[in-house]
Write a protein that holds these residues in place. Structure first.
Motif, short mmCIF file in Angstrom:
data_model
loop_
_atom_site.label_atom_id
_atom_site.label_comp_id
_atom_site.label_asym_id
_atom_site.label_seq_id
_atom_site.Cartn_x
_atom_site.Cartn_y
_atom_site.Cartn_z
N VAL A 8 17.66 5.36 8.21
CA VAL A 8 16.33 5.51 7.62
C VAL A 8 15.37 4.51 8.25
O VAL A 8 14.25 4.85 8.62
CB VAL A 8 16.38 5.35 6.08
CG1 VAL A 8 14.98 5.35 5.49
CG2 VAL A 8 17.23 6.44 5.46
N VAL A 9 15.80 3.28 8.39
CA VAL A 9 14.96 2.22 8.94
C VAL A 9 14.78 2.37 10.45
O VAL A 9 13.75 2.02 11.00
CB VAL A 9 15.56 0.83 8.62
CG1 VAL A 9 14.80 -0.29 9.32
CG2 VAL A 9 15.60 0.60 7.12
N HIS A 10 15.79 2.92 11.13
CA HIS A 10 15.86 2.89 12.59
C HIS A 10 14.71 3.59 13.33
O HIS A 10 14.32 3.14 14.41
CB HIS A 10 17.20 3.47 13.06
CG HIS A 10 17.41 3.32 14.53
ND1 HIS A 10 17.63 2.09 15.12
CD2 HIS A 10 17.41 4.22 15.53
CE1 HIS A 10 17.76 2.25 16.42
NE2 HIS A 10 17.64 3.53 16.70
N ALA A 11 14.16 4.64 12.78
CA ALA A 11 13.08 5.36 13.47
C ALA A 11 11.95 4.38 13.80
O ALA A 11 11.59 3.55 12.96
CB ALA A 11 12.55 6.49 12.59
N PRO A 12 11.43 4.42 15.02
CA PRO A 12 10.46 3.39 15.46
C PRO A 12 9.31 3.11 14.49
O PRO A 12 9.05 1.94 14.19
CB PRO A 12 9.95 3.93 16.80
CG PRO A 12 11.09 4.75 17.32
CD PRO A 12 11.71 5.38 16.09
N ASN A 13 8.64 4.13 14.00
CA ASN A 13 7.52 3.87 13.08
C ASN A 13 8.00 3.29 11.76
O ASN A 13 7.36 2.41 11.19
CB ASN A 13 6.68 5.12 12.85
CG ASN A 13 5.70 5.38 13.97
OD1 ASN A 13 5.19 4.46 14.58
ND2 ASN A 13 5.44 6.64 14.23
N CYS A 18 8.59 -1.34 8.07
CA CYS A 18 9.43 -2.33 7.37
C CYS A 18 9.14 -3.74 7.86
O CYS A 18 9.07 -4.68 7.05
CB CYS A 18 10.91 -1.99 7.54
SG CYS A 18 11.42 -0.51 6.64
N ALA A 19 8.95 -3.90 9.16
CA ALA A 19 8.66 -5.23 9.71
C ALA A 19 7.33 -5.75 9.17
O ALA A 19 7.22 -6.92 8.79
CB ALA A 19 8.63 -5.17 11.23
N SER A 72 4.72 -1.52 -0.70
CA SER A 72 5.51 -2.74 -0.62
C SER A 72 6.98 -2.38 -0.45
O SER A 72 7.41 -1.29 -0.85
CB SER A 72 5.32 -3.62 -1.86
OG SER A 72 5.69 -2.90 -3.02
N LEU A 73 7.74 -3.29 0.16
CA LEU A 73 9.18 -3.11 0.27
C LEU A 73 9.82 -3.45 -1.06
O LEU A 73 9.44 -4.42 -1.71
CB LEU A 73 9.76 -4.05 1.34
CG LEU A 73 9.75 -3.61 2.79
CD1 LEU A 73 10.40 -4.69 3.66
CD2 LEU A 73 10.45 -2.29 3.00
N TYR A 81 16.38 -3.47 5.66
CA TYR A 81 15.69 -3.92 6.87
C TYR A 81 16.38 -5.14 7.46
O TYR A 81 16.66 -5.20 8.66
CB TYR A 81 14.22 -4.22 6.55
CG TYR A 81 13.50 -4.89 7.69
CD1 TYR A 81 13.23 -4.19 8.87
CD2 TYR A 81 13.11 -6.22 7.61
CE1 TYR A 81 12.58 -4.81 9.93
CE2 TYR A 81 12.45 -6.84 8.66
CZ TYR A 81 12.19 -6.13 9.81
OH TYR A 81 11.56 -6.75 10.87
N ALA A 82 16.69 -6.13 6.62
CA ALA A 82 17.34 -7.34 7.12
C ALA A 82 18.71 -7.02 7.71
O ALA A 82 19.09 -7.57 8.75
CB ALA A 82 17.48 -8.36 5.98
#
Length: 112
Positions: A8-13, A18-19, A72-73, A81-82
């Protein structure tokens, strides 16, 4: 924190979203859109995926004037993400991990 790749997080956008959110407590939709340089619909789709996974919370506080959307995360999103970032770091630090540009790696015969 457990190092774990997260599709889920891996897709570039989504990784960039997340960053950006990890560096702040919350961000306004238009700010995220402008930083990413994407259309509203593109950002909305990525946020929907993150929200469905429980990684972001979206709020539209009502009040005077124009309603803004805030993102917000969640705690789960911060962990995901971490963990994803840690897994990437471990991959790069692994012995024999390819380092360099694609051209350099190709010269060494590591990629096709």
């Amino acid at each position: 924190m457990t190092a774990r790749f997260d599709e889920v997080v891996h897709a570039p956008n989504r990784l960039r979203i997340c960053a950006l959110l990890a560096a702040s407590s919350t961000a306004e939709f238009a700010v995220l859109r402008d930083i990413l340089g994407v259309a509203d619909s593109v950002l909305s789709k990525h946020l929907k995926v993150l929200q469905d996974a429980g990684y972001v919370a979206i709020s539209k506080p009502t009040g005077r004037g124009r309603v803004k959307t805030w993102v917000s995360l969640t705690a789960e999103g911060r962990r995901a993400y971490a963990g994803h970032v840690q897994a990437l770091k471990e991959l790069l630090a692994a012995p024999g991990a390819p380092v360099g540009s694609p051209e350099t790696l190709n010269e060494w015969g590591r990629i096709q």
